[in-house]
Design an enzyme around this catalytic site. Structure first.
Site, PDB file in Angstrom:
ATOM      1  N   PRO A  10      -1.197  -6.237  -4.806  1.00 41.00           N
ATOM      2  CA  PRO A  10      -2.059  -6.699  -3.782  1.00 41.00           C
ATOM      3  C   PRO A  10      -1.766  -7.472  -2.940  1.00 41.00           C
ATOM      4  CG  PRO A  10      -2.363  -7.866  -5.994  1.00 41.00           C
ATOM      5  CD  PRO A  10      -1.362  -6.813  -6.249  1.00 41.00           C
ATOM      6  N   ASP A  33       3.254   0.852   4.262  1.00 43.43           N
ATOM      7  CA  ASP A  33       2.056   0.646   4.802  1.00 43.43           C
ATOM      8  C   ASP A  33       1.575  -0.815   5.315  1.00 43.43           C
ATOM      9  OD1 ASP A  33       0.984   3.242   4.302  1.00 43.43           O
ATOM     10  OD2 ASP A  33       0.384   2.826   2.166  1.00 43.43           O
ATOM     11  N   LYS A  55      -1.529   2.445   8.462  1.00 40.77           N
ATOM     12  CA  LYS A  55      -2.639   3.051   9.055  1.00 40.77           C
ATOM     13  C   LYS A  55      -3.719   1.819   9.273  1.00 40.77           C
ATOM     14  CE  LYS A  55      -2.304   6.270   5.651  1.00 40.77           C
ATOM     15  NZ  LYS A  55      -3.004   7.440   4.884  1.00 40.77           N
ATOM     16  N   GLY A  85       0.202  -0.174  -0.867  1.00 41.28           N
ATOM     17  CA  GLY A  85      -0.324  -1.352  -1.175  1.00 41.28           C
ATOM     18  C   GLY A  85      -1.002  -0.952  -2.593  1.00 41.28           C
ATOM     19  N   ASP A  87      -1.593   0.132  -6.524  1.00 40.70           N
ATOM     20  CA  ASP A  87      -1.067   1.040  -7.050  1.00 40.70           C
ATOM     21  C   ASP A  87      -1.176   2.458  -6.200  1.00 40.70           C
ATOM     22  OD1 ASP A  87      -0.424   2.078 -10.188  1.00 40.70           O
ATOM     23  OD2 ASP A  87      -1.780   3.659  -9.101  1.00 40.70           O
ATOM     24  N   MET A 166     -12.771  -0.322   0.047  1.00 44.77           N
ATOM     25  CA  MET A 166     -13.127   0.375   1.336  1.00 44.77           C
ATOM     26  C   MET A 166     -14.703   0.457   1.615  1.00 44.77           C
ATOM     27  SD  MET A 166     -10.230   3.236   1.641  1.00 44.77           S
ATOM     28  CE  MET A 166     -10.175   3.823  -0.235  1.00 44.77           C
ATOM     29  N   ALA A 195      -6.779 -10.506  -1.507  1.00 46.93           N
ATOM     30  CA  ALA A 195      -6.435 -11.222  -2.533  1.00 46.93           C
ATOM     31  C   ALA A 195      -4.855 -11.412  -2.762  1.00 46.93           C
ATOM     32  CB  ALA A 195      -7.105 -10.059  -3.684  1.00 46.93           C
TER      33      ALA A 195
HETATM   34  N1  SAH Z   1      -3.659   1.508  -3.581  1.00 47.60           N
HETATM   35  C1  SAH Z   1      -4.628   0.372  -3.257  1.00 47.60           C
HETATM   36  C2  SAH Z   1      -5.827   0.661  -2.618  1.00 47.60           C
HETATM   37  C3  SAH Z   1      -5.716   1.475  -1.137  1.00 47.60           C
HETATM   38  S1  SAH Z   1      -7.295   1.472  -0.370  1.00 47.60           S
HETATM   39  C4  SAH Z   1      -4.859  -0.476  -4.326  1.00 47.60           C
HETATM   40  O1  SAH Z   1      -4.481   0.011  -5.573  1.00 47.60           O
HETATM   41  O2  SAH Z   1      -5.042  -1.623  -4.368  1.00 47.60           O
HETATM   42  C5  SAH Z   1      -7.382   0.220   0.561  1.00 47.60           C
HETATM   43  C6  SAH Z   1      -8.471  -0.623   0.064  1.00 47.60           C
HETATM   44  O3  SAH Z   1      -7.867  -1.513  -0.980  1.00 47.60           O
HETATM   45  C7  SAH Z   1      -8.895  -1.933   1.149  1.00 47.60           C
HETATM   46  O4  SAH Z   1      -9.730  -1.172   2.033  1.00 47.60           O
HETATM   47  C8  SAH Z   1      -9.471  -2.742   0.154  1.00 47.60           C
HETATM   48  O5  SAH Z   1     -10.672  -2.190  -0.290  1.00 47.60           O
HETATM   49  C9  SAH Z   1      -8.514  -2.746  -1.022  1.00 47.60           C
HETATM   50  N2  SAH Z   1      -7.449  -3.537  -1.045  1.00 47.60           N
HETATM   51  C10 SAH Z   1      -6.145  -3.373  -1.075  1.00 47.60           C
HETATM   52  N3  SAH Z   1      -5.532  -4.520  -1.147  1.00 47.60           N
HETATM   53  C11 SAH Z   1      -6.371  -5.549  -1.226  1.00 47.60           C
HETATM   54  C12 SAH Z   1      -6.409  -7.088  -1.182  1.00 47.60           C
HETATM   55  N4  SAH Z   1      -5.156  -7.603  -1.335  1.00 47.60           N
HETATM   56  N5  SAH Z   1      -7.328  -7.658  -1.190  1.00 47.60           N
HETATM   57  C13 SAH Z   1      -8.937  -7.138  -1.040  1.00 47.60           C
HETATM   58  N6  SAH Z   1      -8.798  -5.850  -1.028  1.00 47.60           N
HETATM   59  C14 SAH Z   1      -7.546  -5.128  -0.939  1.00 47.60           C
END
Ligand code: SAH
Length: 243
Positions: A10, A33, A55, A85, A87, A166, A195
């Site tokens: 994260p 990303d 993106k 980002g 997983d 999202m 986070a």
């Molecule tokens: N593959 C990522 C998710 C990608 S979709 C995962 O497993 O975390 C992108 C969404 O993930 C963002 O719009 C948000 O809702 C969430 N997200 C990703 N990183 C975040 C973070 N550090 N803090 C809060 N939300 C996060």
């Protein structure tokens, strides 16, 4: 292995898996990303080629062009790391990239990462399940491919925790549907922005007030009784019956 899809977790680099850190430090090329934290990118070799395919909502490299970039890089025979980002397979479109590479005849390995869906709540001291409070967790996206709001009415269940990724843009509609589906309008909600980064922020509210709560992307929305918990505080509050 010419291309490895790696979950960057994260935020902070120290939440990477040991395997991810090792492969990242060996890569010739790193394709990353928008959500990947700078502390993670810093682990790449000084001479690694860094390619940003970030993106931003509304202004995106299309998924097809990212797939094409990966296939073209795989053809060079260099060691490629594709950093995503959280997983790679949790709303990361990692599956699509892997399929595009396979279809073009290139092997692709994958390294899991800590998804924000499960680690984000923890950053605010929220256990996604808690005995006697929540017996399960549902992870959903707030919006669909066409930009419409996902269906939430059928997901209204006071015994479960709902983690919405999202969901910022559709938060008013999400709350409306969940209340229409039977959730109490005072159901606790916690929003965790960015986070495990230096600018992390938690907002506590309740369903009826979610529409009017200011939230910035990226954020996850946690809905359900556990969202009232803050176990990381010294004076850990247990969910009260106030709702
Ligand atoms: N593959 C990522 C998710 C990608 S979709 C995962 O497993 O975390 C992108 C969404 O993930 C963002 O719009 C948000 O809702 C969430 N997200 C990703 N990183 C975040 C973070 N550090 N803090 C809060 N939300 C996060």
């Amino acid at each position: 292995m010419s291309v490895t899809l790696i979950g960057a977790g994260p935020g902070d680099a120290d939440l990477l898996t040991v395997r991810a850190a090792r492969l990242l430090g060996q890569a010739d090329v790193v394709v990353y990303d928008r959500l990947v934290d700078q502390s993670v990118l810093d682990l790449a070799r000084d001479d690694a080629e860094m390619i940003d395919v970030g993106k931003t909502p509304g202004r995106s490299s299309s998924q097809e062009s990212i797939n094409d970039i990966l296939v073209a890089l795989a053809a060079t025979g260099r060691s490629i790391v594709r950093l995503k980002g959280g997983d790679p397979f949790v709303f990361g479109r990692g599956g699509e990239e892997m399929m595009a590479l396979r279809a073009a005849g290139y092997a692709c390995d994958i390294v899991p990462g800590l998804s924000s869906s499960l680690s984000g709540p923890l950053a605010a001291g929220i256990p996604v399940t808690h005995r006697g409070v929540s017996r399960g967790v549902t992870i959903v996206t707030g919006h669909l491919l066409d930009g419409e709001c996902n269906s939430f009415e059928r997901l209204a269940n006071p015994d479960l925790t709902l983690v919405v990724l999202m969901g910022v843009a559709h938060r008013a509609e999400i709350a409306r549907q969940l209340i229409a589906g039977g959730l109490h309008d005072a159901t606790p909600v916690a929003v965790i922005e960015r986070a495990y980064t230096s600018t992390q922020r938690t907002i506590r509210t309740h369903l009826a007030a979610l529409a009017d709560t200011e939230i910035a992307n990226p954020a996850i929305i946690v809905i359900g009784a556990v969202a009232a918990l803050a176990l990381s505080r010294l004076s850990a509050e247990l969910a009260t019956a106030s709702w």
